[in-house]
Design a protein around this motif. Structure first.
Motif, PDB file in Angstrom:
ATOM      1  N   LEU A   1       0.852  -1.196   0.000  1.00  0.00           N
ATOM      2  CA  LEU A   1       0.000   0.000   0.000  1.00  0.00           C
ATOM      3  C   LEU A   1       0.883   1.239   0.000  1.00  0.00           C
ATOM      4  O   LEU A   1       1.994   1.218   0.532  1.00  0.00           O
ATOM      5  N   GLU A   2       0.399   2.296  -0.603  1.00  0.00           N
ATOM      6  CA  GLU A   2       1.043   3.595  -0.470  1.00  0.00           C
ATOM      7  C   GLU A   2       0.232   4.413   0.515  1.00  0.00           C
ATOM      8  O   GLU A   2      -0.970   4.179   0.700  1.00  0.00           O
ATOM      9  N   ASP A   3       0.878   5.372   1.164  1.00  0.00           N
ATOM     10  CA  ASP A   3       0.215   6.044   2.284  1.00  0.00           C
ATOM     11  C   ASP A   3      -0.913   6.982   1.871  1.00  0.00           C
ATOM     12  O   ASP A   3      -1.572   7.568   2.732  1.00  0.00           O
ATOM     13  N   ASP A   4      -1.170   7.095   0.563  1.00  0.00           N
ATOM     14  CA  ASP A   4      -2.346   7.850   0.126  1.00  0.00           C
ATOM     15  C   ASP A   4      -3.515   6.931  -0.215  1.00  0.00           C
ATOM     16  O   ASP A   4      -4.554   7.385  -0.694  1.00  0.00           O
ATOM     17  N   ALA A   5      -3.347   5.627   0.021  1.00  0.00           N
ATOM     18  CA  ALA A   5      -4.458   4.698  -0.213  1.00  0.00           C
ATOM     19  C   ALA A   5      -5.554   4.938   0.819  1.00  0.00           C
ATOM     20  O   ALA A   5      -5.291   5.041   2.012  1.00  0.00           O
ATOM     21  N   GLU A   6      -6.773   5.037   0.348  1.00  0.00           N
ATOM     22  CA  GLU A   6      -7.923   5.293   1.225  1.00  0.00           C
ATOM     23  C   GLU A   6      -9.039   4.325   0.840  1.00  0.00           C
ATOM     24  O   GLU A   6      -9.577   4.393  -0.258  1.00  0.00           O
ATOM     25  N   PHE A   7      -9.358   3.421   1.748  1.00  0.00           N
ATOM     26  CA  PHE A   7     -10.374   2.413   1.455  1.00  0.00           C
ATOM     27  C   PHE A   7     -11.773   3.016   1.564  1.00  0.00           C
ATOM     28  O   PHE A   7     -12.039   3.883   2.397  1.00  0.00           O
TER      29      PHE A   7
ATOM     30  N   HIS B   1      -1.156   2.053  -5.608  1.00  0.00           N
ATOM     31  CA  HIS B   1      -1.442   2.391  -4.215  1.00  0.00           C
ATOM     32  C   HIS B   1      -2.018   1.235  -3.411  1.00  0.00           C
ATOM     33  O   HIS B   1      -2.077   1.311  -2.184  1.00  0.00           O
ATOM     34  N   ALA B   2      -2.422   0.121  -4.085  1.00  0.00           N
ATOM     35  CA  ALA B   2      -3.008  -0.991  -3.340  1.00  0.00           C
ATOM     36  C   ALA B   2      -3.001  -2.259  -4.196  1.00  0.00           C
ATOM     37  O   ALA B   2      -3.953  -2.522  -4.927  1.00  0.00           O
ATOM     38  N   TYR B   3      -1.933  -3.041  -4.082  1.00  0.00           N
ATOM     39  CA  TYR B   3      -1.883  -4.287  -4.853  1.00  0.00           C
ATOM     40  C   TYR B   3      -1.149  -5.357  -4.059  1.00  0.00           C
ATOM     41  O   TYR B   3      -0.352  -5.065  -3.156  1.00  0.00           O
ATOM     42  N   ALA B   4      -1.410  -6.609  -4.404  1.00  0.00           N
ATOM     43  CA  ALA B   4      -0.805  -7.750  -3.719  1.00  0.00           C
ATOM     44  C   ALA B   4      -0.083  -8.639  -4.714  1.00  0.00           C
ATOM     45  O   ALA B   4      -0.431  -8.689  -5.894  1.00  0.00           O
ATOM     46  N   LEU B   5       0.910  -9.350  -4.211  1.00  0.00           N
ATOM     47  CA  LEU B   5       1.676 -10.303  -5.005  1.00  0.00           C
ATOM     48  C   LEU B   5       1.742 -11.633  -4.263  1.00  0.00           C
ATOM     49  O   LEU B   5       1.825 -11.663  -3.034  1.00  0.00           O
ATOM     50  N   LYS B   6       1.749 -12.709  -5.024  1.00  0.00           N
ATOM     51  CA  LYS B   6       1.908 -14.038  -4.450  1.00  0.00           C
ATOM     52  C   LYS B   6       3.363 -14.492  -4.593  1.00  0.00           C
ATOM     53  O   LYS B   6       4.060 -14.097  -5.526  1.00  0.00           O
ATOM     54  N   ARG B   7       3.776 -15.335  -3.673  1.00  0.00           N
ATOM     55  CA  ARG B   7       5.171 -15.747  -3.567  1.00  0.00           C
ATOM     56  C   ARG B   7       5.767 -16.267  -4.877  1.00  0.00           C
ATOM     57  O   ARG B   7       6.913 -15.961  -5.215  1.00  0.00           O
ATOM     58  N   LYS B   8       4.993 -17.022  -5.631  1.00  0.00           N
ATOM     59  CA  LYS B   8       5.553 -17.686  -6.811  1.00  0.00           C
ATOM     60  C   LYS B   8       6.015 -16.717  -7.890  1.00  0.00           C
ATOM     61  O   LYS B   8       6.763 -17.105  -8.794  1.00  0.00           O
ATOM     62  N   ILE B   9       5.606 -15.437  -7.804  1.00  0.00           N
ATOM     63  CA  ILE B   9       6.059 -14.491  -8.836  1.00  0.00           C
ATOM     64  C   ILE B   9       6.941 -13.377  -8.279  1.00  0.00           C
ATOM     65  O   ILE B   9       7.258 -12.437  -9.004  1.00  0.00           O
ATOM     66  N   TYR B  10       7.372 -13.462  -7.022  1.00  0.00           N
ATOM     67  CA  TYR B  10       8.235 -12.402  -6.487  1.00  0.00           C
ATOM     68  C   TYR B  10       9.447 -12.161  -7.389  1.00  0.00           C
ATOM     69  O   TYR B  10       9.750 -11.028  -7.761  1.00  0.00           O
ATOM     70  N   LYS B  11      10.155 -13.225  -7.732  1.00  0.00           N
ATOM     71  CA  LYS B  11      11.378 -13.062  -8.534  1.00  0.00           C
ATOM     72  C   LYS B  11      11.060 -12.604  -9.957  1.00  0.00           C
ATOM     73  O   LYS B  11      11.787 -11.791 -10.533  1.00  0.00           O
TER      74      LYS B  11
ATOM     75  N   PRO C   1     -11.367  -6.612  -7.850  1.00  0.00           N
ATOM     76  CA  PRO C   1     -12.804  -6.607  -7.594  1.00  0.00           C
ATOM     77  C   PRO C   1     -13.541  -5.788  -8.655  1.00  0.00           C
ATOM     78  O   PRO C   1     -12.960  -4.890  -9.283  1.00  0.00           O
ATOM     79  N   ALA C   2     -14.809  -6.101  -8.858  1.00  0.00           N
ATOM     80  CA  ALA C   2     -15.609  -5.372  -9.846  1.00  0.00           C
ATOM     81  C   ALA C   2     -15.770  -3.909  -9.457  1.00  0.00           C
ATOM     82  O   ALA C   2     -15.939  -3.043 -10.318  1.00  0.00           O
ATOM     83  N   THR C   3     -15.721  -3.630  -8.155  1.00  0.00           N
ATOM     84  CA  THR C   3     -15.750  -2.254  -7.643  1.00  0.00           C
ATOM     85  C   THR C   3     -14.460  -2.019  -6.860  1.00  0.00           C
ATOM     86  O   THR C   3     -14.132  -2.805  -5.961  1.00  0.00           O
ATOM     87  N   TRP C   4     -13.742  -0.967  -7.203  1.00  0.00           N
ATOM     88  CA  TRP C   4     -12.495  -0.691  -6.499  1.00  0.00           C
ATOM     89  C   TRP C   4     -12.742  -0.464  -5.012  1.00  0.00           C
ATOM     90  O   TRP C   4     -13.680   0.236  -4.624  1.00  0.00           O
ATOM     91  N   LEU C   5     -11.855  -1.027  -4.193  1.00  0.00           N
ATOM     92  CA  LEU C   5     -11.973  -0.887  -2.743  1.00  0.00           C
ATOM     93  C   LEU C   5     -11.103   0.227  -2.184  1.00  0.00           C
ATOM     94  O   LEU C   5     -11.315   0.671  -1.056  1.00  0.00           O
ATOM     95  N   ALA C   6     -10.114   0.671  -2.958  1.00  0.00           N
ATOM     96  CA  ALA C   6      -9.179   1.678  -2.462  1.00  0.00           C
ATOM     97  C   ALA C   6      -9.030   2.823  -3.451  1.00  0.00           C
ATOM     98  O   ALA C   6      -8.716   2.611  -4.627  1.00  0.00           O
ATOM     99  N   ALA C   7      -9.259   4.013  -2.948  1.00  0.00           N
ATOM    100  CA  ALA C   7      -9.049   5.235  -3.720  1.00  0.00           C
ATOM    101  C   ALA C   7      -7.691   5.817  -3.351  1.00  0.00           C
ATOM    102  O   ALA C   7      -6.946   5.241  -2.549  1.00  0.00           O
ATOM    103  N   GLN C   8      -7.364   6.959  -3.944  1.00  0.00           N
ATOM    104  CA  GLN C   8      -6.181   7.701  -3.545  1.00  0.00           C
ATOM    105  C   GLN C   8      -6.624   9.006  -2.893  1.00  0.00           C
ATOM    106  O   GLN C   8      -7.389   9.784  -3.464  1.00  0.00           O
ATOM    107  N   LYS C   9      -6.131   9.205  -1.697  1.00  0.00           N
ATOM    108  CA  LYS C   9      -6.495  10.392  -0.923  1.00  0.00           C
ATOM    109  C   LYS C   9      -5.852  11.640  -1.540  1.00  0.00           C
ATOM    110  O   LYS C   9      -4.804  11.562  -2.179  1.00  0.00           O
ATOM    111  N   GLU C  10      -6.501  12.768  -1.306  1.00  0.00           N
ATOM    112  CA  GLU C  10      -5.924  14.019  -1.793  1.00  0.00           C
ATOM    113  C   GLU C  10      -4.594  14.284  -1.104  1.00  0.00           C
ATOM    114  O   GLU C  10      -4.351  13.860   0.022  1.00  0.00           O
TER     115      GLU C  10
END
Length: 229
Positions: A100-106, A156-166, A204-213
């Motif tokens: 996450l980046e610190d401007d992520a706002e759920f 600002h809001a994404y996840a990674l799984k172990r198998k693709i880190y490298k 998700p079909a609807t974004w869960l995280a916006a970017q704060k001003e």
């Protein structure tokens, strides 16, 4: 730890990072307060990662997108780098990370929506975006609340799984993709992989995280609250 029967972010992802410039304590405090008030996680369970500041480190001549973009790129790369090294040296298994980046706002009611999405997302996911900007139409895959992402901008809001880190680490570090391009940042580099379908990306079909001003180091401007439909 679950809240009212819902799993929190720390139940879905093995480790959560938030990237924050060390000189922006108030921005970090606001982010952590929002996370706590939304019951998405205990702030003590989130790893605060000091952002690389490109205007302090400088950057190579081939990278022409500017100091802010360089600092952002290096911050994301270093998190992945640290996780890879930790796993190899300390023999830890870190199955997934959420960056996450610190401007992520759920958004309000993000917790139940997160649970609905995570319960349905295919187990073959490699990368998940909880917030972003579609720059190619996402694909409907016949699963409620889940889309296959084809080209997502923003980091600002994404996840990674172990198998693709490298694999991600090598891709983000591929210097020729950045050479001579004034508008090619870490999020654009991710899009290169999305469009080639290098790994499985869902959202998700609807974004869960916006970017704060707030102030953006990438464009050196004050930006308003943003969420992309």
């Amino acid at each position: 730890m679950a809240y009212n029967g819902y799993k929190q972010l720390t139940d879905w992802f093995d480790r959560i990072y938030v990237i924050n410039r060390p000189d922006r304590e108030q921005r970090l405090k606001s982010f952590l307060n929002d996370i706590e008030e939304s019951n998405l996680a205990d702030p003590e369970d989130i790893v605060v990662y000091p952002a690389i500041m490109g205007n302090r480190t400088s950057f190579p001549s081939y990278f022409q997108a500017g100091a802010g973009a360089w600092g952002c790129l290096r911050s994301h790369i270093r998190i992945i780098e640290d996780v890879i090294m930790e796993q190899n040296i300390l023999n830890k298994t870190i199955g997934s990370i959420l960056i996450l980046e610190d401007d992520a706002e759920f958004i309000p009611e993000a917790l139940p929506m997160l649970n609905a999405f995570m319960h349905n997302v295919p187990t073959n996911w490699d990368q998940i975006y909880l917030g972003g900007q579609h720059r190619r139409e996402p694909e409907h895959i016949g699963i409620q609340r889940v889309m296959r992402a084809m080209s997502v901008n923003r980091t600002h809001a994404y996840a990674l799984k172990r198998k693709i880190y490298k694999k991600v680490y090598v891709h983000l570090n591929h210097a020729p993709d950045y050479m001579g391009r004034q508008n090619h940042h870490v999020d654009h580099q991710y899009e290169v992989a999305h469009r080639r379908k290098d790994w499985n990306v869902y959202c998700p079909a609807t974004w869960l995280a916006a970017q704060k001003e707030g102030h953006s180091d990438i464009c050196d401007q004050d930006l308003g609250h943003r969420i992309w439909e």
